[in-house]
Scaffold this motif. Sequence first.
Motif, short mmCIF file in Angstrom:
data_model
loop_
_atom_site.label_atom_id
_atom_site.label_comp_id
_atom_site.label_asym_id
_atom_site.label_seq_id
_atom_site.Cartn_x
_atom_site.Cartn_y
_atom_site.Cartn_z
N PHE A 119 5.12 -29.20 -58.74
CA PHE A 119 4.56 -30.39 -58.14
C PHE A 119 3.72 -31.00 -59.35
N LEU A 120 3.79 -32.36 -59.68
CA LEU A 120 2.99 -33.09 -60.53
C LEU A 120 2.36 -34.22 -59.84
N ALA A 121 0.98 -34.70 -60.11
CA ALA A 121 0.41 -35.65 -59.70
C ALA A 121 -0.51 -36.42 -60.63
N ASP A 122 -0.43 -37.61 -61.00
CA ASP A 122 -1.36 -38.03 -62.02
C ASP A 122 -1.24 -37.25 -63.40
N GLY A 123 -0.07 -36.80 -63.68
CA GLY A 123 0.34 -36.31 -64.94
C GLY A 123 -0.26 -34.99 -65.08
N ARG A 124 -0.60 -34.46 -64.03
CA ARG A 124 -1.06 -32.99 -63.95
C ARG A 124 -0.23 -32.02 -63.08
N PHE A 125 -0.52 -30.71 -63.25
CA PHE A 125 -0.13 -29.78 -62.30
C PHE A 125 -0.72 -29.83 -61.10
N ALA A 126 0.21 -30.00 -59.91
CA ALA A 126 -0.51 -29.99 -58.52
C ALA A 126 0.05 -28.74 -57.30
N GLY A 127 0.64 -27.80 -58.19
CA GLY A 127 0.96 -26.57 -57.36
C GLY A 127 2.34 -26.33 -57.59
N THR A 128 2.69 -24.96 -56.76
CA THR A 128 4.23 -24.68 -56.80
C THR A 128 4.33 -24.18 -55.38
N LEU A 129 5.74 -24.25 -55.16
CA LEU A 129 6.24 -23.27 -53.87
C LEU A 129 7.42 -22.42 -54.56
N ASP A 130 7.58 -21.16 -53.92
CA ASP A 130 8.61 -20.28 -54.52
C ASP A 130 9.53 -20.12 -53.36
N ARG A 131 10.78 -20.22 -53.55
CA ARG A 131 11.90 -20.37 -52.45
C ARG A 131 11.42 -21.19 -51.16
N PRO A 132 11.12 -22.17 -51.34
CA PRO A 132 10.64 -22.95 -50.19
C PRO A 132 11.71 -23.59 -49.29
N SER A 133 11.40 -23.98 -48.00
CA SER A 133 12.23 -24.92 -47.26
C SER A 133 12.01 -26.12 -47.33
N VAL A 148 14.32 -32.70 -62.01
CA VAL A 148 13.47 -33.72 -61.38
C VAL A 148 14.09 -34.37 -60.13
N THR A 149 13.43 -34.21 -59.08
CA THR A 149 14.09 -34.86 -57.86
C THR A 149 12.98 -35.48 -56.99
N HIS A 150 13.21 -36.50 -56.29
CA HIS A 150 12.31 -36.91 -55.02
C HIS A 150 12.71 -36.20 -53.87
N ASP A 151 13.86 -35.55 -53.56
CA ASP A 151 14.32 -35.17 -52.35
C ASP A 151 14.00 -33.61 -52.06
N PRO A 152 13.37 -33.60 -50.83
CA PRO A 152 12.94 -32.04 -50.34
C PRO A 152 14.27 -31.28 -50.01
N VAL A 153 15.34 -31.82 -49.69
CA VAL A 153 16.42 -30.94 -49.35
C VAL A 153 16.87 -30.43 -50.59
N ALA A 154 17.18 -31.21 -51.81
CA ALA A 154 17.63 -31.03 -53.20
C ALA A 154 16.62 -29.98 -53.65
N ALA A 155 15.30 -30.16 -53.54
CA ALA A 155 14.38 -29.13 -54.14
C ALA A 155 14.27 -27.76 -53.47
N SER A 156 14.78 -27.85 -52.41
CA SER A 156 14.90 -26.37 -51.71
C SER A 156 16.07 -25.41 -52.05
N HIS A 157 16.86 -26.04 -52.90
CA HIS A 157 17.88 -25.25 -53.51
C HIS A 157 17.65 -24.49 -54.74
N ALA A 158 16.15 -24.64 -55.17
CA ALA A 158 15.66 -24.33 -56.30
C ALA A 158 15.01 -22.81 -56.17
N ASP A 159 14.94 -22.22 -57.28
CA ASP A 159 13.99 -21.09 -57.20
C ASP A 159 12.45 -21.19 -56.84
N GLN A 160 12.01 -22.27 -57.39
CA GLN A 160 10.49 -22.76 -57.34
C GLN A 160 10.75 -24.31 -57.58
N VAL A 161 9.66 -25.06 -56.77
CA VAL A 161 9.23 -26.26 -56.94
C VAL A 161 7.88 -26.36 -57.73
#
Length: 270
Positions: free
Chosen positions: A234-248, A219-232
């Motif tokens: 996203f949650l909003a209001d306790g629900r799934f709000a999308g994904t990004l694979d290998r994002p910048s 769990v992170t708030h940091d876009p740079v940290a998240a960009s090191h993951a295979d996928q990100v």
Amino acid sequence: MKRTTPRGGAAQVDMRVPGGTGEAVRLDDVRKVYGRGDGSVVALDGLTIGFRAGTFTAVMGPSGSGKSTFLQCAAGLDRPTSGSVRFEGDEITGLGEVALTRLRRERIGFVFQAFNLLPALTVRQNVTLPLRLAGREADPAHVAEVIRRVGLADRAGHRPHELSGGQQQRVAIARALVTRPAVVFGDEPTGALDTRTALEVLALLRESVAETGQTVVMVTHDPVAASHADQVVFLADGRFAGTLDRPSAGQVADRMTHLGAWETGIGGVR
């Protein structure tokens, strides 16, 4: 990737890949409500999501999106109000406290923003603490290897006050890895670190996935940290709000802006 629509109509995500390695963690229609009546707060609202074994996933969202509650439910630190949580295929939702404690000690590693090291213990003693608490014999060669992997072989006899913040977080990572957990959960593990040290910590987490096949959910708030993951995820209001694979980092920041979370990361991305 398969999308489903559970009760309530909110699109969710199933990240199982046919013929893949299976799921390390899965939440099905998980709902978590704090309080009762008019004062109740819905932290998770029918969340369905699975995390494939041997992957690195970042979980992001605006403040109040349910990130911390998600981590607590997924890691067996809190119980959902309804729904199912499975860990390596085993249902954990109905486990008693003793069984949950055993699960957390033997199969899960934790890395938090606060290092949570015991000041009176050396690096080696802090790293082996989970083994001692579980009543397990520490393998000196394995402990030494874990400490070497995080770059602290020459600091094994030092105490936390003799280490930098980055070195203390390395100790925390070694402590999380020493039990050979199936999944490592990180709650803002780079939040208290400077840019360079944060990148080193992220590289260690990335290495634990690539070299030992462990699963990391951060769990992170940091876009740079998240960009090191295979996928990100996203949650909003306790629900799934999308994904990004290998994002910048820029792609992550843009998505977060659209979710109403204008945040600054370790690399200064807004």
